[in-house]
Design a protein around this motif. Structure first.
Motif, PDB file in Angstrom:
ATOM      1  N   LEU A  67     114.211 -71.529 -22.064  1.00 45.41           N
ATOM      2  CA  LEU A  67     112.934 -70.854 -21.680  1.00 45.41           C
ATOM      3  C   LEU A  67     111.852 -71.210 -21.103  1.00 45.41           C
ATOM      4  CD1 LEU A  67     112.521 -68.733 -25.484  1.00 45.41           C
ATOM      5  CD2 LEU A  67     113.367 -68.220 -23.176  1.00 45.41           C
ATOM      6  N   SER A  68     111.650 -70.434 -19.816  1.00 44.87           N
ATOM      7  CA  SER A  68     110.784 -71.108 -18.984  1.00 44.87           C
ATOM      8  C   SER A  68     108.840 -70.857 -19.174  1.00 44.87           C
ATOM      9  CB  SER A  68     110.644 -71.235 -17.580  1.00 44.87           C
ATOM     10  OG  SER A  68     110.697 -69.634 -17.370  1.00 44.87           O
ATOM     11  N   VAL A  69     108.120 -71.436 -18.971  1.00 45.37           N
ATOM     12  CA  VAL A  69     106.672 -71.236 -18.883  1.00 45.37           C
ATOM     13  C   VAL A  69     107.163 -69.466 -18.907  1.00 45.37           C
ATOM     14  CG1 VAL A  69     104.241 -71.154 -18.830  1.00 45.37           C
ATOM     15  CG2 VAL A  69     105.244 -73.283 -19.283  1.00 45.37           C
ATOM     16  N   GLU A  70     107.399 -69.391 -17.060  1.00 45.64           N
ATOM     17  CA  GLU A  70     107.616 -68.073 -16.709  1.00 45.64           C
ATOM     18  C   GLU A  70     108.093 -67.226 -17.747  1.00 45.64           C
ATOM     19  OE1 GLU A  70     108.575 -65.843 -12.370  1.00 45.64           O
ATOM     20  OE2 GLU A  70     109.239 -67.724 -12.924  1.00 45.64           O
ATOM     21  N   ASP A  71     108.989 -67.504 -17.731  1.00 44.82           N
ATOM     22  CA  ASP A  71     110.094 -66.539 -18.833  1.00 44.82           C
ATOM     23  C   ASP A  71     108.933 -66.226 -20.407  1.00 44.82           C
ATOM     24  OD1 ASP A  71     112.315 -66.951 -17.714  1.00 44.82           O
ATOM     25  OD2 ASP A  71     112.838 -68.545 -18.886  1.00 44.82           O
ATOM     26  N   LEU A  72     108.805 -67.096 -21.090  1.00 44.70           N
ATOM     27  CA  LEU A  72     107.527 -66.569 -21.983  1.00 44.70           C
ATOM     28  C   LEU A  72     106.506 -65.530 -22.123  1.00 44.70           C
ATOM     29  CD1 LEU A  72     107.915 -69.830 -24.206  1.00 44.70           C
ATOM     30  CD2 LEU A  72     109.291 -68.017 -24.292  1.00 44.70           C
ATOM     31  N   LYS A  73     106.063 -65.725 -20.312  1.00 46.61           N
ATOM     32  CA  LYS A  73     104.899 -64.721 -20.331  1.00 46.61           C
ATOM     33  C   LYS A  73     106.110 -63.475 -20.247  1.00 46.61           C
ATOM     34  CE  LYS A  73     102.049 -68.304 -17.969  1.00 46.61           C
ATOM     35  NZ  LYS A  73     101.467 -68.429 -16.554  1.00 46.61           N
ATOM     36  N   GLY A  74     106.707 -63.432 -19.674  1.00 48.93           N
ATOM     37  CA  GLY A  74     107.413 -61.856 -19.502  1.00 48.93           C
ATOM     38  C   GLY A  74     107.555 -61.666 -20.283  1.00 48.93           C
ATOM     39  N   GLY A  75     107.515 -61.160 -21.933  1.00 46.66           N
ATOM     40  CA  GLY A  75     107.779 -60.931 -23.175  1.00 46.66           C
ATOM     41  C   GLY A  75     108.877 -61.031 -23.915  1.00 46.66           C
ATOM     42  N   TYR A  76     108.871 -59.867 -24.190  1.00 46.96           N
ATOM     43  CA  TYR A  76     110.050 -59.964 -24.963  1.00 46.96           C
ATOM     44  C   TYR A  76     111.390 -60.234 -24.985  1.00 46.96           C
ATOM     45  CZ  TYR A  76     113.990 -58.649 -28.808  1.00 46.96           C
ATOM     46  OH  TYR A  76     115.581 -58.891 -29.433  1.00 46.96           O
ATOM     47  N   ALA A  77     111.585 -59.283 -23.770  1.00 44.01           N
ATOM     48  CA  ALA A  77     113.428 -59.175 -23.308  1.00 44.01           C
ATOM     49  C   ALA A  77     113.526 -60.752 -22.652  1.00 44.01           C
ATOM     50  CB  ALA A  77     113.513 -57.969 -22.154  1.00 44.01           C
ATOM     51  N   THR A  78     112.845 -61.293 -21.957  1.00 41.85           N
ATOM     52  CA  THR A  78     112.794 -62.668 -20.836  1.00 41.85           C
ATOM     53  C   THR A  78     112.488 -63.286 -21.853  1.00 41.85           C
ATOM     54  OG1 THR A  78     111.015 -62.964 -20.502  1.00 41.85           O
ATOM     55  CG2 THR A  78     111.909 -61.892 -19.178  1.00 41.85           C
ATOM     56  N   SER A  79     112.539 -63.511 -23.319  1.00 36.49           N
ATOM     57  CA  SER A  79     112.340 -64.881 -24.250  1.00 36.49           C
ATOM     58  C   SER A  79     113.724 -65.264 -24.704  1.00 36.49           C
ATOM     59  CB  SER A  79     110.684 -65.142 -24.585  1.00 36.49           C
ATOM     60  OG  SER A  79     109.739 -64.448 -24.368  1.00 36.49           O
ATOM     61  N   GLN A  80     114.770 -64.958 -24.783  1.00 35.34           N
ATOM     62  CA  GLN A  80     116.111 -65.018 -25.725  1.00 35.34           C
ATOM     63  C   GLN A  80     117.194 -65.381 -24.717  1.00 35.34           C
ATOM     64  OE1 GLN A  80     115.315 -63.477 -28.067  1.00 35.34           O
ATOM     65  NE2 GLN A  80     113.352 -62.672 -27.667  1.00 35.34           N
ATOM     66  N   VAL A  81     117.391 -66.902 -25.117  1.00 34.19           N
ATOM     67  CA  VAL A  81     118.479 -67.554 -24.463  1.00 34.19           C
ATOM     68  C   VAL A  81     119.806 -66.927 -25.926  1.00 34.19           C
ATOM     69  CG1 VAL A  81     118.859 -69.451 -23.903  1.00 34.19           C
ATOM     70  CG2 VAL A  81     117.148 -69.068 -23.904  1.00 34.19           C
ATOM     71  N   PHE A  82     120.560 -67.360 -24.789  1.00 32.14           N
ATOM     72  CA  PHE A  82     122.247 -66.560 -25.295  1.00 32.14           C
ATOM     73  C   PHE A  82     123.124 -68.122 -24.484  1.00 32.14           C
ATOM     74  CE2 PHE A  82     120.456 -62.207 -24.531  1.00 32.14           C
ATOM     75  CZ  PHE A  82     119.772 -62.152 -26.136  1.00 32.14           C
ATOM     76  N   LEU A  83     123.955 -68.550 -25.481  1.00 32.51           N
ATOM     77  CA  LEU A  83     124.563 -69.682 -24.838  1.00 32.51           C
ATOM     78  C   LEU A  83     126.067 -69.365 -25.518  1.00 32.51           C
ATOM     79  CD1 LEU A  83     122.470 -72.244 -25.933  1.00 32.51           C
ATOM     80  CD2 LEU A  83     122.532 -71.926 -24.111  1.00 32.51           C
ATOM     81  N   PRO A  84     126.923 -69.445 -24.358  1.00 33.72           N
ATOM     82  CA  PRO A  84     126.936 -70.114 -23.042  1.00 33.72           C
ATOM     83  C   PRO A  84     125.869 -69.345 -22.556  1.00 33.72           C
ATOM     84  CG  PRO A  84     128.988 -70.341 -23.745  1.00 33.72           C
ATOM     85  CD  PRO A  84     128.033 -69.357 -25.248  1.00 33.72           C
ATOM     86  N   ALA A  85     125.454 -69.393 -21.681  1.00 31.10           N
ATOM     87  CA  ALA A  85     123.894 -68.808 -20.545  1.00 31.10           C
ATOM     88  C   ALA A  85     125.114 -68.276 -19.227  1.00 31.10           C
ATOM     89  CB  ALA A  85     122.841 -69.541 -20.359  1.00 31.10           C
TER      90      ALA A  85
END
Length: 397
Positions: A241-259
């Motif tokens: 989760l990069s700073v840019e990801d976190l600025k994009g809202g809920y959908a871009t603030s999720q990580v699923f591993l293996p990614a």
């Protein structure tokens, strides 16, 4: 139903809508556990001082969960640890009165009123644990959790899930036609991918999709689907989760591993054609030759050569929104490969194409239906405005 993207439901201790396949990490050494915990907290979740972090998993992974909680504390954040098990899930369904299925989950609403991040480790080990439960109960529970899922999305709660439908267990290995060692090796190779290269691949695929209009998906099995993605948000899950990801809202603030996925929800009403799924796993059953027909963005027909009945019952019981074409997902992880002759399907193998119906909030869409289903299409060819992005299951970007 496919669960991976609905974090508010996945991590709730009393939820029984979705059960993942997972293998305990008891055989990992203390140093490995600690290294993994640090990675999940510091890189994947990007936890900061003052955050409230829900850490969720099973009893056999307790040491890893403790390590995660400690590392959350080291960041000056506040961990809350919850534990689940197949036994708890099963007893909750069979012993708690049915009348409470539709009750508003007030505890969860309070919890997600202040939680800022969720780090969850899959723990379910029994495939088809709830296969004998009437579909109507899942539907009632899903509807009851709608306010929770809405709150999680509204507050942009960060999410990191270790498992992503591939966590190795003996039952899942047997279902996929692999040994446990083969599945375990594949899982950890996927987790330990070169994230710098994965990010670069993700950006390239994202650029192609974001700049395109028409997507055409074909497969030798009879799949022929067209849809429009013009000006739609393209999201890349690259494990961090990069700073840019976190600025994009809920959908871009999720990580699923293996990614390793790039996904987009299409322009509503544009999906047209037929999707043939050679193999669809549902609960503890295998559906063979599932055929989905779409017109004006909606599923108008669902047939199969065999095994359709349980899925059909669940679909029929679900509410509005279940029929909408939801997303198209491309795997970009080069470390996760499909073994010839196996039945393995997963989100992230490079060149895998996955489509879905129902809920697509996680993919940047607006469909909040509690119902969702994902179908994997290995060996497909996908073109964006005529440019080949995936050819016969091989990522070309």
């Amino acid at each position: 139903m496919k669960s991976k993207k609905t974090l508010a439901v996945i991590i709730c201790l009393v939820s029984f809508l979705f059960v993942s396949n997972a293998q305990p990490l008891a055989d990992m050494g203390k140093a490995e556990n600690e290294a993994l915990a640090q990675k999940l907290v510091n890189q994947c979740a990007n936890i900061h001082e003052g955050e409230f972090v829900l850490v969720s998993g099973g009893m056999r992974d307790l040491e890893l969960l403790e390590d995660i909680a400690i590392n959350v504390g080291k960041k000056g954040a506040y961990p809350i640890l919850t534990i689940g098990s197949d036994r708890l899930t099963r007893r909750w369904v069979t012993e708690v009165p049915v009348k409470y299925d539709s009750r508003t989950p007030e505890l969860d609403l309070k919890l997600f009123g202040f939680i800022t991040a969720v780090i969850s480790v899959d723990y379910g080990e029994t495939i088809g644990l709830l296969s004998d439960i009437p579909a109507e109960r899942f539907v009632a529970r899903g509807k009851a959790y709608e306010p929770v899922n809405d709150l999680v999305a509204k507050r942009n709660v960060k999410g990191v899930n270790l498992g992503n439908g591939l966590y190795p267990t003996e039952p899942s290995a047997r279902q996929f036609g692999l040994t446990l060692k083969e599945l375990s090796d594949l899982f950890w190779e996927g987790v330990n991918v070169d994230y710098t290269k994965l990010e670069a691949t993700g950006k390239s695929v994202q650029s192609t999709l974001a700049g395109g209009n028409e997507v055409v998906l074909t497969n030798p099995n009879g799949t022929n689907l067209k849809l429009n993605i013009e000006k739609r948000q393209v999201i890349v899950s690259d494990g961090v989760l990069s700073v840019e990801d976190l600025k994009g809202g809920y959908a871009t603030s999720q990580v699923f591993l293996p990614a390793g996925e790039a996904y987009v929800s299409p322009v509503p009403g544009t999906a047209e054609g037929t999707v043939v799924v050679d193999r669809q796993f549902f609960q503890d059953k295998e559906i063979v030759g599932l055929t989905l027909t779409f017109k004006a963005g909606k599923l108008i027909s669902m047939t199969a050569k065999s095994g359709l009945e349980p899925l059909q019952k669940m679909y029929d019981a679900a509410g509005p929104g279940k029929e909408d074409f939801a997303f198209i997902d491309l795997g970009i992880n080069p470390n996760v490969t499909l073994k010839p002759g196996s039945k393995l399907v997963a989100w992230m193998p490079a060149g895998m194409v996955t489509i879905g119906i129902g809920n697509n909030v996680w993919a940047g869409g607006d469909n909040k239906s509690p119902y969702s289903m994902a179908s994997f299409l290995p060996g497909s060819t996908l073109k964006v405005d005529g440019k080949v992005l995936v050819e016969n299951g091989v990522l070309k970007n």
